[in-house]
Design a protein around this motif. Structure first.
Motif, PDB file in Angstrom:
ATOM      1  N   ARG A  26       8.539   8.208   4.224  1.00 61.77           N
ATOM      2  CA  ARG A  26       9.205   9.229   3.404  1.00 61.77           C
ATOM      3  C   ARG A  26       9.475  10.489   4.221  1.00 61.77           C
ATOM      4  NH1 ARG A  26       5.345   7.628  -1.168  1.00 61.77           N
ATOM      5  NH2 ARG A  26       6.679   6.308  -2.462  1.00 61.77           N
ATOM      6  N   SER A  27       8.499  10.890   4.989  1.00 59.84           N
ATOM      7  CA  SER A  27       8.646  12.086   5.809  1.00 59.84           C
ATOM      8  C   SER A  27       9.752  11.896   6.850  1.00 59.84           C
ATOM      9  CB  SER A  27       7.316  12.404   6.489  1.00 59.84           C
ATOM     10  OG  SER A  27       7.464  13.501   7.357  1.00 59.84           O
ATOM     11  N   ALA A  28       9.726  10.764   7.552  1.00 55.80           N
ATOM     12  CA  ALA A  28      10.734  10.506   8.588  1.00 55.80           C
ATOM     13  C   ALA A  28      12.129  10.434   7.985  1.00 55.80           C
ATOM     14  CB  ALA A  28      10.407   9.218   9.333  1.00 55.80           C
ATOM     15  N   PHE A  29      12.273   9.701   6.879  1.00 60.43           N
ATOM     16  CA  PHE A  29      13.596   9.562   6.275  1.00 60.43           C
ATOM     17  C   PHE A  29      14.069  10.871   5.662  1.00 60.43           C
ATOM     18  CE2 PHE A  29      12.974   5.213   7.195  1.00 60.43           C
ATOM     19  CZ  PHE A  29      14.232   4.620   7.188  1.00 60.43           C
ATOM     20  N   GLY A  30      13.135  11.710   5.201  1.00 63.76           N
ATOM     21  CA  GLY A  30      13.510  13.044   4.733  1.00 63.76           C
ATOM     22  C   GLY A  30      14.072  13.887   5.868  1.00 63.76           C
ATOM     23  N   GLN A  31      13.449  13.779   7.039  1.00 68.48           N
ATOM     24  CA  GLN A  31      13.961  14.498   8.206  1.00 68.48           C
ATOM     25  C   GLN A  31      15.332  13.959   8.623  1.00 68.48           C
ATOM     26  OE1 GLN A  31      10.883  14.246  11.180  1.00 68.48           O
ATOM     27  NE2 GLN A  31       9.447  15.424   9.944  1.00 68.48           N
ATOM     28  N   ASP A  38       0.849  -1.189   0.000  1.00 72.49           N
ATOM     29  CA  ASP A  38       0.000   0.000   0.000  1.00 72.49           C
ATOM     30  C   ASP A  38       0.886   1.240   0.000  1.00 72.49           C
ATOM     31  OD1 ASP A  38      -1.822   2.040   0.311  1.00 72.49           O
ATOM     32  OD2 ASP A  38      -2.770   1.208   2.096  1.00 72.49           O
ATOM     33  N   PRO A  39       1.215   1.744  -1.191  1.00 71.54           N
ATOM     34  CA  PRO A  39       2.144   2.877  -1.291  1.00 71.54           C
ATOM     35  C   PRO A  39       1.741   4.097  -0.470  1.00 71.54           C
ATOM     36  CG  PRO A  39       1.756   1.918  -3.446  1.00 71.54           C
ATOM     37  CD  PRO A  39       0.783   1.267  -2.499  1.00 71.54           C
ATOM     38  N   ALA A  40       0.457   4.278  -0.183  1.00 69.61           N
ATOM     39  CA  ALA A  40       0.031   5.431   0.619  1.00 69.61           C
ATOM     40  C   ALA A  40       0.642   5.392   2.013  1.00 69.61           C
ATOM     41  CB  ALA A  40      -1.496   5.475   0.712  1.00 69.61           C
ATOM     42  N   LEU A  41       0.913   4.180   2.520  1.00 64.90           N
ATOM     43  CA  LEU A  41       1.503   4.054   3.849  1.00 64.90           C
ATOM     44  C   LEU A  41       2.968   4.483   3.870  1.00 64.90           C
ATOM     45  CD1 LEU A  41      -0.066   0.652   4.936  1.00 64.90           C
ATOM     46  CD2 LEU A  41      -0.734   2.941   5.660  1.00 64.90           C
ATOM     47  N   LEU A  42       3.559   4.613   2.694  1.00 65.84           N
ATOM     48  CA  LEU A  42       4.959   5.032   2.624  1.00 65.84           C
ATOM     49  C   LEU A  42       5.153   6.501   2.996  1.00 65.84           C
ATOM     50  CD1 LEU A  42       6.223   3.251  -0.602  1.00 65.84           C
ATOM     51  CD2 LEU A  42       6.968   2.842   1.741  1.00 65.84           C
ATOM     52  N   GLN A  43       4.087   7.291   2.997  1.00 67.52           N
ATOM     53  CA  GLN A  43       4.238   8.721   3.259  1.00 67.52           C
ATOM     54  C   GLN A  43       4.889   9.006   4.609  1.00 67.52           C
ATOM     55  OE1 GLN A  43       4.130  11.056   1.041  1.00 67.52           O
ATOM     56  NE2 GLN A  43       4.865  12.437   2.630  1.00 67.52           N
ATOM     57  N   ALA A  44       4.494   8.289   5.640  1.00 71.42           N
ATOM     58  CA  ALA A  44       5.098   8.511   6.959  1.00 71.42           C
ATOM     59  C   ALA A  44       6.579   8.164   6.931  1.00 71.42           C
ATOM     60  CB  ALA A  44       4.380   7.686   8.023  1.00 71.42           C
TER      61      ALA A  44
END
Length: 179
Positions: free
Chosen positions: A101-106, A93-99
């Motif tokens: 992506r955000s954490a790894f971006g930080q 479920d790619p939508a679950l990747l958003q959290a």
């Protein structure tokens, strides 16, 4: 095999009780993901608090990141089964990747502002993440001695990196393969 029935049984709660807190499988996966991110954040903050280095010491944040990533001896996340199940669920479920992506971006932003060369900071963070994912997903995980050696090398590299020089890049942006 990540079903609400299986999770309720493993947690020794009724399915109704589980559904009260997590009304769907997606909500459960999001909850697990948030728990793992929060647990990692707490380990990272604990490592930073334990540090006797000045807050602006080059590589300090990356050293804490490395140590927090491998705080559980022999286990990348403390519970590899949950982490692997989560990885599979997130991949489905790619939508679950958003959290994530955000954490790894930080995490990347923190690494890039840690006083080391940005390319070196990226390499250290990516190697740390790669070793972690290798263990979680059992993708040819390293034997204990090799694992310790890699972690020690990464930690040493954060110290050596403070004065390392990097050859110039021909493009205006590091990491680009374009001449």
């Amino acid at each position: 095999n990540l079903t609400l029935d299986a999770v309720a049984q493993a947690a020794n709660v009724s399915k109704g009780g589980l559904l009260y807190h997590f009304p769907s499988k997606e909500a459960l996966v999001q909850g697990i993901l948030q728990y793992l991110l929060d647990s990692f954040g707490a380990r990272l903050q604990a490592e930073l608090a334990r540090s006797t280095e000045p807050p602006a010491a080059p590589g300090r944040w990356l050293r804490a990141y490395i140590r927090a990533s491998f705080a559980e001896p022999g286990s990348a996340a403390g519970d590899d089964v949950v982490s692997a199940a989560l990885a599979v669920a997130v991949a489905s479920d790619p939508a679950l990747l958003q959290a994530l992506r955000s954490a790894f971006g930080q995490f990347r932003d923190q690494a890039l502002h840690d006083g080391l060369d940005p390319v070196q900071a990226d390499l250290i963070r990516l190697a740390t993440d790669g070793l972690w994912f290798s263990e979680v997903l059992q993708l040819a995980p390293l034997p204990p001695a090799a694992r310790s050696g890699v972690i020690d090398y990464l930690l040493q590299w954060t110290y050596a990196g403070a004065s390392a020089t990097v050859p110039p890049v021909q493009t205006g942006e590091r990491g680009s393969s374009q001449p």
